[in-house]
Scaffold this motif. Structure first.
Motif, short mmCIF file in Angstrom:
data_model
loop_
_atom_site.label_atom_id
_atom_site.label_comp_id
_atom_site.label_asym_id
_atom_site.label_seq_id
_atom_site.Cartn_x
_atom_site.Cartn_y
_atom_site.Cartn_z
N SER A 83 -1.28 -8.71 -3.75
CA SER A 83 0.17 -8.93 -3.67
C SER A 83 0.84 -8.63 -5.01
CB SER A 83 0.47 -10.36 -3.23
OG SER A 83 -0.14 -11.28 -4.12
N LYS A 84 0.09 -8.77 -6.10
CA LYS A 84 0.69 -8.52 -7.41
C LYS A 84 0.55 -7.06 -7.83
CE LYS A 84 -0.17 -13.02 -9.62
NZ LYS A 84 -1.46 -13.47 -9.11
N GLU A 85 -0.58 -6.45 -7.48
CA GLU A 85 -0.91 -5.15 -8.06
C GLU A 85 -0.62 -3.94 -7.17
OE1 GLU A 85 -2.00 -5.02 -11.13
OE2 GLU A 85 -2.43 -7.15 -11.44
N CYS A 86 -0.88 -4.08 -5.88
CA CYS A 86 -0.97 -2.89 -5.04
C CYS A 86 0.31 -2.10 -4.85
CB CYS A 86 -1.57 -3.25 -3.68
SG CYS A 86 -3.27 -3.82 -3.84
N ASN A 87 1.44 -2.81 -4.63
CA ASN A 87 2.66 -2.06 -4.33
C ASN A 87 3.08 -1.15 -5.47
OD1 ASN A 87 3.45 -2.57 -1.59
ND2 ASN A 87 3.73 -4.71 -2.19
N ASP A 88 2.67 -1.47 -6.70
CA ASP A 88 3.01 -0.60 -7.83
C ASP A 88 1.92 0.42 -8.12
OD1 ASP A 88 4.38 -3.49 -9.50
OD2 ASP A 88 5.38 -1.96 -8.26
N THR B 282 -9.85 8.16 6.23
CA THR B 282 -9.48 7.84 7.60
C THR B 282 -8.16 7.09 7.72
OG1 THR B 282 -10.54 5.66 7.59
CG2 THR B 282 -11.94 7.56 8.12
N SER B 283 -7.56 6.76 6.59
CA SER B 283 -6.33 5.95 6.56
C SER B 283 -6.53 4.53 7.03
CB SER B 283 -5.20 6.59 7.38
OG SER B 283 -4.94 7.88 6.92
N TYR B 284 -7.78 4.10 7.17
CA TYR B 284 -8.03 2.71 7.55
C TYR B 284 -7.52 1.80 6.43
CZ TYR B 284 -10.43 -1.64 8.58
OH TYR B 284 -10.70 -2.95 8.85
N LEU B 285 -7.67 2.29 5.19
CA LEU B 285 -7.28 1.50 4.03
C LEU B 285 -5.82 1.10 4.10
CD1 LEU B 285 -7.99 0.43 1.18
CD2 LEU B 285 -7.24 2.65 0.31
N GLN B 286 -4.99 2.09 4.43
CA GLN B 286 -3.55 1.82 4.50
C GLN B 286 -3.26 0.80 5.60
OE1 GLN B 286 -5.07 4.63 3.89
NE2 GLN B 286 -3.66 6.31 3.37
N ALA B 287 -3.96 0.96 6.72
CA ALA B 287 -3.75 0.04 7.84
C ALA B 287 -4.17 -1.37 7.43
CB ALA B 287 -4.56 0.49 9.05
N ALA B 288 -5.31 -1.48 6.75
CA ALA B 288 -5.79 -2.79 6.33
C ALA B 288 -4.81 -3.43 5.36
CB ALA B 288 -7.17 -2.67 5.68
N PHE B 289 -4.26 -2.61 4.47
CA PHE B 289 -3.31 -3.14 3.50
C PHE B 289 -2.07 -3.70 4.19
CE2 PHE B 289 -1.37 -3.86 -0.47
CZ PHE B 289 -0.03 -3.54 -0.34
N VAL B 290 -1.54 -2.93 5.12
CA VAL B 290 -0.33 -3.36 5.82
C VAL B 290 -0.57 -4.68 6.55
CG1 VAL B 290 1.15 -2.79 7.78
CG2 VAL B 290 0.67 -1.06 6.06
N LEU B 291 -1.73 -4.78 7.18
CA LEU B 291 -2.08 -5.99 7.93
C LEU B 291 -2.21 -7.18 6.98
CD1 LEU B 291 -2.41 -5.91 10.92
CD2 LEU B 291 -4.88 -5.81 10.63
N THR B 292 -2.90 -6.94 5.86
CA THR B 292 -3.10 -8.03 4.90
C THR B 292 -1.76 -8.48 4.35
OG1 THR B 292 -5.13 -6.90 4.25
CG2 THR B 292 -4.41 -8.72 2.87
N GLU B 293 -0.91 -7.52 4.05
CA GLU B 293 0.42 -7.85 3.51
C GLU B 293 1.22 -8.68 4.50
OE1 GLU B 293 3.70 -5.32 1.03
OE2 GLU B 293 3.01 -4.47 2.93
N ALA B 294 1.14 -8.29 5.76
CA ALA B 294 1.92 -8.99 6.78
C ALA B 294 1.37 -10.38 7.05
CB ALA B 294 1.92 -8.17 8.06
N LEU B 295 0.06 -10.52 7.02
CA LEU B 295 -0.51 -11.78 7.49
C LEU B 295 -0.85 -12.79 6.41
CD1 LEU B 295 -2.90 -10.41 10.25
CD2 LEU B 295 -0.68 -11.46 10.55
N VAL B 296 -1.40 -12.31 5.28
CA VAL B 296 -1.93 -13.31 4.35
C VAL B 296 -1.45 -13.20 2.90
CG1 VAL B 296 -4.02 -13.87 5.61
CG2 VAL B 296 -4.03 -11.96 4.01
N PHE B 297 -0.55 -12.30 2.60
CA PHE B 297 -0.06 -12.29 1.22
C PHE B 297 0.65 -13.62 0.97
CE2 PHE B 297 -1.64 -8.47 0.24
CZ PHE B 297 -0.85 -7.51 -0.39
N PRO B 298 0.51 -14.18 -0.23
CA PRO B 298 1.24 -15.41 -0.53
C PRO B 298 2.74 -15.11 -0.38
CG PRO B 298 -0.24 -14.84 -2.33
CD PRO B 298 -0.28 -13.71 -1.38
N SER B 299 3.51 -16.05 0.15
CA SER B 299 4.92 -15.75 0.41
C SER B 299 5.67 -15.68 -0.92
CB SER B 299 5.54 -16.82 1.30
OG SER B 299 5.55 -18.05 0.63
#
Lengths: 198, 153, 642
Positions: free
Chosen positions: A163-168, A178-195
């Protein structure tokens, strides 16, 4: 560093001690397929696509060229019936996960791999490890790592760090075949990033 | 688990990354699972990135990232036990307790795991409850053993 | 207790211990290994102590909990010295009789003796029991004689004399040469010559070196190392220190799987005791040689039994093997020269040093010297640990020692070498055990696991079982193993569930080749062996599953149905009561019928139907006969006279 002379596909190649067979081949312009290899990262030896036949002192064996060290008078063959068969099977196993991956598609053309040979798998991660290794070795952030083992192995982002590092950063995104990485990131961001209110 | 207790456990070992697994084993043994705070504290003190701790805590089956039941049931599914009918023992336990292997019941009373060999192969099939090994199990004997722990049957 | 500062001090202390022990004094040795404890040995030990106190015999009789002699199925095992009378399956209730009959009146309690299943003869002494008679227990023999928690017991049996000899009378190179000469090959599975491995480390330039004990015995069905480490921990410790001396290492590690808590406890205690006596630590026996050892527990990963993965685990990381291009005896633990050997290999070292390499080479065959401990388990009459000279045939182990297959069943195959090995059928039973023979038959000796299977074992299920095991235990790094096993498991499961298709076998063979040729480590490379060997010898079973949806062994749940033969059912009602799915329609004097829709194939009815009726049959590959009409179900009792 002493010079080492080896033969790759009938061509004499000059290499230095400590070099891998893959690096020697690349320096001589001889192509060997790879998936988990990246020049900025330590060799991984996970995809096994770069296997080659290596003959020394009368013995021939299959070795993984991205980690195998060059030897004086080594005779290397980068294609053979067996090698091609194994590469084809490896590609088909990976295509079961990511049938639409461009990188896999291109290699599949060369080796005649059938993306429908195996039943489709739910996860399209092919465990090349490029994302995990890039973040650990180059960025030194360790925002994404592996979890579990065997057929249950997966990649997983560490929410507090990601949540601190990736968006930058997102330097690992283009590495994912395979673009799985991007999908996993989006999911993690939506579900478990600290608010953001924390 | 409080930070002091975690620190005490860490200090019993060499405070270096190589002690990671041994430290986590001690925490698991005492607490029956590895809470988040424990993993964070260990990572801090040993200077190990969270991603590595996460991989280790999920790679090795001795660790649990979720609370376990008060009674831990292990069923050996090693080859010798398998050949002697371990699958039926597993079925019996799953039915008696109502959970599948890898799960814990809602009351946190029982946790069920399969184990790949306890080394008591001559006594197969083998069942282990809270560290006590029971050999030569049959579905009927299994039900009897479980009754001692208060299964509804 | 002062440290023993010289070999002479050790010998004097040993004589002191012996002088206080009367070999003629009765001693009751009760096995306190994990197997017997599971069968109630703790209660038996307590019962003996209580009874002896009650009879006021404390001064006349010793009791001790000892190491595992490996006859676990007949435990709790009790051996009474000096006569060596062996009692089996002893319960606390038997204890007063043993004390009054055997201890006081020197009479044998017949019913507790071993009974030969064929001749009915009773064996009084351990050495008379057919199971033990044909073994050569050079490594295991002391287990039943020593209390594993008491170093003095080990010393009383010449313990640490090999270490004293090595440190005081031999140079490190002498020791290395002796081990090389003995041709000792690793007992963990790979069978690499130990002396050559040690030499590689000794000659490596890096000064800091390690010796490691691999006690991660992960092969399911194998428990040799458990018995050795639990039962005689000092024998391994002694071997390890000698090995450290030979290669020039001052630091040793013992990696024990955490599923063996008693072994962990006993080795830790042994280390403390050895340190207190000066047999470990600084200046051992005044030789100037320092050596320290640390115990690490495994955390539940079979792959950590692979030597390079074990080393990464010791470094506190996940157990991921490394390619063997760089030998670990040159660059191993922390990139330093590391000699890793199996528990049994280390246990042989003191014997070789004391008795000499020539003694060792007299035992066994040309390429496989010494004895090997096997764990003989599964469908076999005498289950347990078997130590035999290499070169003995599988047939002798299974029939002469193992007593053959119980319950009148027919032998089908013996699985050797764990998940890396294969199944060997009846035609090949005259193969001699050794490092190289079994490989030719498509299996391997491995660490010593020997699982006997009978006619009720489905060989396709065996292949599926091992692949399933490895899909979970694989580290998951390389594609041929992770993905190859994933697909092999899916295909084999489908076959056992009646969903096999033409082409499945060929696909499995392609996946096998990929795993064998391209996997990163031995786990992946040997993973297809159980499949390949069962295909080689039991192809008909695969074809029956795929083409006929039939399981010849009548084992695969999805392919069998249970059926009550109306010609045999006499309505005793037992199956009706016991059926957990309430799938049996019965009633007094009414032939019982299984409702196939409700039946879960648990097999309970098959097990509980009294043998004199034997009315429940398993059917596979053909439809279940329809239920007989209601009127025909009534049983008319036949008249009582003939």
């Amino acid at each position: 560093m002493s010079d080492i002379f080896l033969e790759i596909d009938g061509k004499e190649v000059k290499a230095t001690e400590g070099m891998t067979v893959l690096a020697a081949a690349q320096s001589a312009g001889i192509p060997i397929p790879t998936l988990c290899y990246h020049e900025k990262l330590e060799p991984f030896g996970g995809c096994r696509l770069c296997i080659v036949e290596a003959e020394a002192r009368g013995w021939t064996k299959l070795v993984v060229s991205c980690v195998y060290p060059v030897e004086e008078k080594l005779i290397v063959r980068t294609r053979s019936e067996k090698i091609d068969r194994i590469r084809k099977t490896i590609l088909e196993l990976l295509l079961a996960h990511a049938p639409d991956s461009p990188a896999l598609h291109d290699l599949a053309q060369v080796y005649g791999a059938d993306k429908n040979r195996f039943e489709k798998e739910a996860s399209f991660c092919i465990h090349c490890g490029l994302c995990v290794r890039y973040c650990a070795e180059v960025k030194k952030k360790n925002a994404v790592g592996f979890v579990d083992r065997g057929i249950r192995k997966e990649i997983s982002f560490i929410p507090e760090i990601a949540s601190k590092e990736c968006n930058d950063c997102k330097e690992c995104f283009p590495l994912c075949p395979t673009s799985y990485l991007q999908a996993a990131f989006v999911l993690t961001e939506a579900l478990v990033f600290p608010s953001s209110s924390e | 688990m409080d930070i002091d207790r975690i620190d005490q456990i860490i200090d019993k070992h060499q405070v270096a990354a190589s002690s990671l697994i041994q430290i986590l084993l001690d925490i698991q043994s005492e607490n029956h699972w590895l809470p988040r705070e424990a993993l964070e504290r260990v990572g801090e003190r040993l200077e190990v990135p969270s991603s590595r701790i996460q991989h280790i805590a999920t790679f090795y089956k001795a660790f649990s990232l979720v609370p376990k039941g008060r009674h831990e049931i292990h069923i050996c599914v090693g080859t010798a036990c398998h050949v002697r009918g371990a699958t039926r023992i597993l079925d019996t336990v799953e039915e008696a307790i109502g959970i599948k292997s890898g799960e814990t019941d809602l009351d946190l009373k029982f946790s069920l795991e399969t184990v790949n060999c306890l080394g008591c192969c001559a006594l197969g099939p083998v069942l282990e409850v809270d560290g006590k090994v029971h050999g030569k199990m049959s579905p009927v004997k299994t039900a009897d053993v479980l009754k001692n722990y208060g299964t509804k049957n | 207790m002062a440290r023993l500062n010289s070999p002479e001090a050790l010998e004097n202390f040993r004589q002191e211990i012996l002088s206080k022990r009367d070999p003629k004094k009765p001693c009751i040795s009760i096995c306190a290994g994990a197997g017997c404890i599971a069968s109630g040995a703790d209660e038996v030990i307590a019962a003996f102590s209580a009874e002896i106190e009650k009879e006021g015999l404390q001064a006349q009789v010793d009791t001790k909990g000892t190491g595992c002699p490996g006859f676990c199925e007949r435990g709790p095992v009790v051996v009474i010295y000096p006569e060596e009378i062996c009692y089996l399956q002893v319960t606390p209730e038997d204890v007063p009789e043993i004390i009054s009959q055997t201890i006081k009146e020197k009479k044998v309690v017949d019913r507790l003796l071993y009974e030969d299943p064929v001749t009915g003869e009773r064996a009084i002494h351990e050495s008379d029991i057919t199971f033990y008679k044909n073994q050569q227990r050079t490594v295991l023999c002391n287990n039943i004689k020593i209390d594993s928690k008491n170093i003095d017991d080990y010393l009383a049996l010449d313990g640490y004399s090999a270490l004293a000899k090595a440190l005081s009378k031999m140079t490190a190179v002498d020791v290395l040469e002796e081990v090389k000469k003995s041709n000792l090959r690793g007992r963990g599975g790979a069978g690499f010559p130990a002396g050559r491995k040690w030499e590689g480390s000794r000659n490596a330039p890096e000064p800091i070196k390690y010796v490691i004990v691999n006690a991660d015995e992960g092969d399911p069905g194998a428990f040799m190392d458990r018995a050795l480490l639990e039962g005689n921990p000092h024998s391994i410790l002694e071997g390890l220190i000698i090995g450290g001396y030979a290669i020039g290492s001052n630091e040793g590690y013992i990696y024990v799987r955490q599923e063996y808590p008693l072994a962990v406890k006993n080795i830790n205690l042994a280390i403390k005791q050895a340190e207190a006596y000066g047999l470990l630590g600084e200046n051992i026996l005044g030789s100037g040689y320092d050596f320290n050892v640390f115990v690490h527990q495994g955390a539940g990963a079979f792959v950590c039994g692979e030597s390079t993965a074990l080393m990464t685990a010791l470094e506190g990381r996940v157990g991921e093997p490394r390619p063997k291009y760089v030998r670990s005896n040159v660059k191993g633990l922390w990139e330093r020269p590391s000699v890793l050997n199996n528990v049994e290999t280390w246990a042989n070292v003191p014997l070789i040093i004391n008795n000499g390499a020539d003694w060792f080479t007299e035992i066994g065959t040309e390429s496989s010297k010494g004895t090997k401990i096997f764990s003989l388990v599964g469908k076999i009459t005498n289950t347990g640990l078997v130590e035999v000279p290499m070169g003995i045939t599988l047939r002798d182990i299974i029939y002469k020692i193992g007593g053959g297959i119980p319950d009148g069943k027919k032998f089908k195959a013996v699985q050797t070498g764990g998940p890396s090995g294969g199944c060997i059928p009846e035609e090949q039973l005259d193969l001699e055990v050794g490092f190289d023979e079994l490989t030719k038959a498509g299996s391997m000796m491995g660490s010593g696991g020997m699982i006997v299977m009978d006619e009720d074992t489905c060989m396709v299920d065996v292949a599926r079982y091992f692949i399933n095991f490895l899909t979970d235990e694989s580290c998951g790094k390389c594609v041929p193993c992770r993905e190859g096993l994933r697909q092999m498991h899916r295909i084999l499961t489908n076959i056992t569930e009646g969903k096999g298709e033409e082409g499945d076998i060929e696909l499995l063979e392609v996946l096998s080749e990929t795993a064998v040729e391209a996997s990163l480590c031995a786990l992946g490379k040997s993973a297809p062996n159980p499949f390949l060997s069962t295909l080689r010898y039991f192809r008909d079973e695969y074809e029956a599953h795929i083409k006929e949806k039939r399981c010849p062994a009548l084992s695969c749940k999805e392919l069998i149905a249970f059926y009550i033969d109306p010609g045999k059912c006499l309505a005793c009602g037992i199956c009706y009561k016991k059926c957990p799915a309430k799938a049996i329609d019965g009633g007094k004097k009414k032939i019982h019928i299984i409702d196939q829709e409700k039946c879960t194939n648990c097999g309970t009815c098959f097990e509980v139907c009294p043998p004199r009726f034997g009315a429940v049959a398993k059917i596979s590959g053909k439809p279940v006969p329809p239920p007989i009409p209601e009127e025909k179900r009534i049983i008319i009792r036949k008249s009582k006279e003939k």
